[in-house]
Design an enzyme around this catalytic site. Structure first.
Site, PDB file in Angstrom:
ATOM      1  N   ASP A  94      66.372-122.828  18.248  1.00 48.56           N
ATOM      2  CA  ASP A  94      67.701-122.831  18.771  1.00 48.56           C
ATOM      3  C   ASP A  94      68.779-123.363  16.849  1.00 48.56           C
ATOM      4  OD1 ASP A  94      70.421-123.544  20.013  1.00 48.56           O
ATOM      5  OD2 ASP A  94      69.481-125.449  20.750  1.00 48.56           O
ATOM      6  N   ALA A  95      69.702-121.848  16.924  1.00 47.43           N
ATOM      7  CA  ALA A  95      69.994-122.324  15.872  1.00 47.43           C
ATOM      8  C   ALA A  95      71.448-121.747  16.100  1.00 47.43           C
ATOM      9  CB  ALA A  95      69.303-121.480  15.100  1.00 47.43           C
ATOM     10  N   LYS A  96      72.122-120.751  17.188  1.00 48.06           N
ATOM     11  CA  LYS A  96      72.526-120.293  17.583  1.00 48.06           C
ATOM     12  C   LYS A  96      73.357-119.175  16.290  1.00 48.06           C
ATOM     13  CE  LYS A  96      73.627-123.837  21.192  1.00 48.06           C
ATOM     14  NZ  LYS A  96      72.125-124.816  20.259  1.00 48.06           N
ATOM     15  N   ARG A  97      73.017-118.425  16.058  1.00 53.98           N
ATOM     16  CA  ARG A  97      73.387-117.999  15.236  1.00 53.98           C
ATOM     17  C   ARG A  97      74.193-115.841  15.911  1.00 53.98           C
ATOM     18  NH1 ARG A  97      70.649-120.016  10.077  1.00 53.98           N
ATOM     19  NH2 ARG A  97      70.986-122.420  11.452  1.00 53.98           N
ATOM     20  N   THR A 121      68.244-118.760  19.742  1.00 52.02           N
ATOM     21  CA  THR A 121      68.788-118.841  20.266  1.00 52.02           C
ATOM     22  C   THR A 121      70.311-117.600  19.443  1.00 52.02           C
ATOM     23  OG1 THR A 121      69.943-121.028  19.454  1.00 52.02           O
ATOM     24  CG2 THR A 121      68.226-121.361  21.622  1.00 52.02           C
TER      25      THR A 121
END
Ligand SMILES: O=c1ccn([C@@H]2O[C@H](COP(=O)(O)O)[C@@H](O)[C@H]2O)c(=O)[nH]1
Length: 271
Positions: A94-97, A121
């Site tokens: 879950d890194a939201k890159r 993510t």
């Protein structure tokens, strides 16, 4: 891991639970702080006690990046431990890159090749050329933020632009991307009333659903409106499971909370 393999695991374990490994050194049992790598020791104990109850683990990279090089090493050891001991479990960074194309490619290499996660993510805000580099990786999954669990989701995501809510445009437009079969989506459990509309646009895609537990989302409501023919849900709980106790019994307490959610899922799957 393919989505078919993930679905097979869900059916075998009668669970679509994803456990969030969001390690905060202020919340873990004090005795672990004397070990060389408290973050990894905590994760290992949680994984050993819960792996039979869940089909996915989701470390949020913020909780590792906050501890610098030691945190990143602990993340690397955690994913290696999972891949070596539980290759049937789906892993989510879950890194939201998401960035311009060549930068996204490097993010994708970091999470899919170097760390060997099954999925990551991604924020959709920078559009097609920021997402497609992730989609190019075979049997890896790009989990696009669609409608998030926080209250700030109403700032932009539900706003209507040219007559259609932004989150719906994210869902529709992303379906036109190359290799879109590798897409999954984040939809918050706190937004249960939106699931029916979402399923009209993406009937079969997997949804990663955070917000059950500490954020107050309701599992039954999410399943009622969000479940696809092939289940298509990964319900995440992080704090509600891993911080069930901060004493020596923390892993067993986490397993008890995971078991309670898994049993509710089994009942839903049997209905
Ligand atoms: O919309 C979103 C997207 C991501 N998250 C992340 O999921 C977990 C939730 O943790 P809990 O302790 O179960 O509340 C956390 O890593 C968030 O950053 C989200 O909550 N909502």
């Amino acid at each position: 891991m393919t989505t078919q393999q993930l679905t097979d695991q869900i059916k075998k374990k009668k669970s679509f639970l994803c456990i969030g490994l969001d390690v905060d050194l202020n919340k873990i049992p004090k005795h672990l702080l004397d070990t060389e790598d408290p973050i990894f020791e905590f994760n290992k104990a949680i994984i050993d006690a819960t792996h039979h109850l869940c089909v996915a683990y989701k470390p949020n990279t913020a909780f590792y990046e906050a501890y610098g090089i030691k945190g990143w090493k602990a993340l690397e050891k955690t994913i290696q431990y999972l891949n070596q001991n539980h290759p049937d479990i789906f892993t989510i960074a879950d890194a939201k890159r998401g960035d311009i194309g060549n930068t996204s490619t490097m993010y994708a290499k970091a999470f899919f090749e170097d760390l060997a996660f099954d999925s990551v993510t991604i924020a959709p805000y920078m559009g097609k050329d920021s997402v497609e580099p992730f989609l190019a990786f075979k049997n890896k999954h790009t989990i696009l933020l669609a409608l998030t669990s926080n209250t700030g989701a109403f700032d932009f995501q539900t706003k209507s632009i040219d007559g259609k809510e932004l989150y719906k445009q994210v869902l529709e437009t992303s379906k036109t991307y190359q290799n879109s079969e590798n897409l999954m989506y984040v939809v918050g459990a706190t937004k249960a009333e939106y699931f029916s509309d979402i399923r009209k646009i993406i009937p079969n895609s997997f949804l990663l659903v955070p917000g059950v537990g500490a954020q107050g989302g309701n599992l039954q409501d999410v399943c009622k409106y969000g479940m696809s023919d092939n289940v298509g849900l990964l319900i995440n709980s992080s704090r509600g499971i891993i911080y069930a106790s901060n004493k020596e019994d923390f892993a067993q307490a986490a397993a008890n909370n995971a078991k309670a959610l898994q049993q509710q899922m089994e009942e839903i799957l049997n209905m």
